[in-house]
Motif scaffolding. Sequence first.
Motif, PDB file in Angstrom:
ATOM      1  N   LEU A  11       0.810  -1.172   0.118  1.00  0.00           N
ATOM      2  CA  LEU A  11       0.000   0.056   0.057  1.00  0.00           C
ATOM      3  C   LEU A  11       0.755   1.366   0.018  1.00  0.00           C
ATOM      4  O   LEU A  11       0.238   2.340  -0.362  1.00  0.00           O
ATOM      5  CB  LEU A  11      -1.059   0.124   1.187  1.00  0.00           C
ATOM      6  CG  LEU A  11      -1.850  -1.072   1.154  1.00  0.00           C
ATOM      7  CD1 LEU A  11      -2.766  -1.402   2.064  1.00  0.00           C
ATOM      8  CD2 LEU A  11      -2.698  -0.721  -0.268  1.00  0.00           C
ATOM      9  N   GLU A 101     -10.788  -7.755  -2.280  1.00  0.00           N
ATOM     10  CA  GLU A 101     -10.341  -6.472  -1.468  1.00  0.00           C
ATOM     11  C   GLU A 101     -11.357  -5.578  -1.364  1.00  0.00           C
ATOM     12  O   GLU A 101     -11.533  -4.779  -2.140  1.00  0.00           O
ATOM     13  CB  GLU A 101      -8.868  -5.697  -1.940  1.00  0.00           C
ATOM     14  CG  GLU A 101      -8.150  -4.967  -0.978  1.00  0.00           C
ATOM     15  CD  GLU A 101      -7.633  -5.893   0.197  1.00  0.00           C
ATOM     16  OE1 GLU A 101      -7.446  -5.452   1.211  1.00  0.00           O
ATOM     17  OE2 GLU A 101      -7.254  -7.230  -0.306  1.00  0.00           O
ATOM     18  N   TRP A 103     -12.413  -2.920   0.149  1.00  0.00           N
ATOM     19  CA  TRP A 103     -12.539  -1.324  -0.171  1.00  0.00           C
ATOM     20  C   TRP A 103     -11.983  -1.000  -1.413  1.00  0.00           C
ATOM     21  O   TRP A 103     -12.412   0.109  -2.104  1.00  0.00           O
ATOM     22  CB  TRP A 103     -11.401  -0.712   1.013  1.00  0.00           C
ATOM     23  CG  TRP A 103      -9.849  -0.772   0.439  1.00  0.00           C
ATOM     24  CD1 TRP A 103      -9.158  -1.665   0.993  1.00  0.00           C
ATOM     25  CD2 TRP A 103      -9.187  -0.062  -0.082  1.00  0.00           C
ATOM     26  NE1 TRP A 103      -7.812  -1.633   0.349  1.00  0.00           N
ATOM     27  CE2 TRP A 103      -7.876  -0.434  -0.393  1.00  0.00           C
ATOM     28  CE3 TRP A 103      -9.348   1.494  -0.895  1.00  0.00           C
ATOM     29  CZ2 TRP A 103      -6.795  -0.003  -1.161  1.00  0.00           C
ATOM     30  CZ3 TRP A 103      -8.352   2.024  -1.656  1.00  0.00           C
ATOM     31  CH2 TRP A 103      -7.214   1.391  -1.543  1.00  0.00           C
ATOM     32  N   SER A 132      -9.193   5.357   0.558  1.00  0.00           N
ATOM     33  CA  SER A 132      -7.632   4.679   0.521  1.00  0.00           C
ATOM     34  C   SER A 132      -7.991   3.666   1.721  1.00  0.00           C
ATOM     35  O   SER A 132      -8.969   3.709   2.662  1.00  0.00           O
ATOM     36  CB  SER A 132      -6.689   5.715   1.023  1.00  0.00           C
ATOM     37  OG  SER A 132      -7.107   6.433   2.206  1.00  0.00           O
ATOM     38  N   VAL A 133      -7.055   2.752   1.811  1.00  0.00           N
ATOM     39  CA  VAL A 133      -6.952   1.894   2.990  1.00  0.00           C
ATOM     40  C   VAL A 133      -6.793   2.615   4.321  1.00  0.00           C
ATOM     41  O   VAL A 133      -7.447   1.912   5.282  1.00  0.00           O
ATOM     42  CB  VAL A 133      -5.913   0.779   2.737  1.00  0.00           C
ATOM     43  CG1 VAL A 133      -4.520   1.371   3.194  1.00  0.00           C
ATOM     44  CG2 VAL A 133      -6.138  -0.378   3.582  1.00  0.00           C
ATOM     45  N   TRP A 136     -10.417   3.617   5.099  1.00  0.00           N
ATOM     46  CA  TRP A 136     -11.179   2.471   5.269  1.00  0.00           C
ATOM     47  C   TRP A 136     -11.300   1.757   6.474  1.00  0.00           C
ATOM     48  O   TRP A 136     -11.957   1.579   7.403  1.00  0.00           O
ATOM     49  CB  TRP A 136     -10.717   1.542   4.354  1.00  0.00           C
ATOM     50  CG  TRP A 136     -11.445  -0.011   4.338  1.00  0.00           C
ATOM     51  CD1 TRP A 136     -10.716  -1.083   4.716  1.00  0.00           C
ATOM     52  CD2 TRP A 136     -12.620  -0.344   4.012  1.00  0.00           C
ATOM     53  NE1 TRP A 136     -11.503  -2.117   4.791  1.00  0.00           N
ATOM     54  CE2 TRP A 136     -12.857  -1.705   4.284  1.00  0.00           C
ATOM     55  CE3 TRP A 136     -13.853   0.359   3.985  1.00  0.00           C
ATOM     56  CZ2 TRP A 136     -14.189  -2.259   4.151  1.00  0.00           C
ATOM     57  CZ3 TRP A 136     -15.206  -0.333   3.627  1.00  0.00           C
ATOM     58  CH2 TRP A 136     -15.070  -1.554   3.865  1.00  0.00           C
ATOM     59  N   ARG A 137      -9.892   1.979   7.139  1.00  0.00           N
ATOM     60  CA  ARG A 137      -9.472   1.382   8.519  1.00  0.00           C
ATOM     61  C   ARG A 137      -9.909   2.403   9.589  1.00  0.00           C
ATOM     62  O   ARG A 137     -10.245   2.129  10.861  1.00  0.00           O
ATOM     63  CB  ARG A 137      -8.115   1.079   8.636  1.00  0.00           C
ATOM     64  CG  ARG A 137      -7.539  -0.117   7.935  1.00  0.00           C
ATOM     65  CD  ARG A 137      -6.076  -0.336   7.873  1.00  0.00           C
ATOM     66  NE  ARG A 137      -5.798  -1.434   7.137  1.00  0.00           N
ATOM     67  CZ  ARG A 137      -4.498  -1.675   6.642  1.00  0.00           C
ATOM     68  NH1 ARG A 137      -3.463  -0.969   6.792  1.00  0.00           N
ATOM     69  NH2 ARG A 137      -4.461  -2.793   6.004  1.00  0.00           N
TER      70      ARG A 137
END
Length: 151
Positions: A11, A101, A103, A132-133, A136-137
């Motif tokens: 990433l 995946e 997201w 973005s990841v 998302w988190r």
Amino acid sequence: MHRLIAGVLLLSSLTACAAPKAAGAPLAPIERAWEVPTLELYSEWWRKTEECSGRKGDMSLVKFFAVDAPTGAIGLNGTIAHGWWVRQGNRIYLPANALGEEWLVRHEMLHALLQRGAHPAKQFVGACHLASVEVWRDSTMHFDPTNPRGL
Ligand SMILES: [Zn+2]
């Protein structure tokens, strides 16, 4: 029973995706790509993305492609990204090892729903947390640290 392979993406500094803009630009990745059928899981993710964005769209009009990109990076028109939505033909390109995946798939779905290549924070960060990841988190984020201007 369909089984998706959940890929681990590198990433680092790659953008989640980009949309080709230049006239006359190549409209497909250089890497080998093949169309993939939309699975029940994708219908569910499409519905979730419609709900968070408040936009409705017909997923059957979108073509999904897997790309032979083991590193998770797809090159198109001189830019490298995790995934691509291409307006012409309403096509989504994803690394073959990232078809599960959530997201990333839903990030590209949101482009298709909005029919926009940009990343307005209202939808991509605030409403759907798909920028973005990182976003998302951490759903408390108000902007995408990897793309603060939402380009
Ligand atoms: Zn994007």
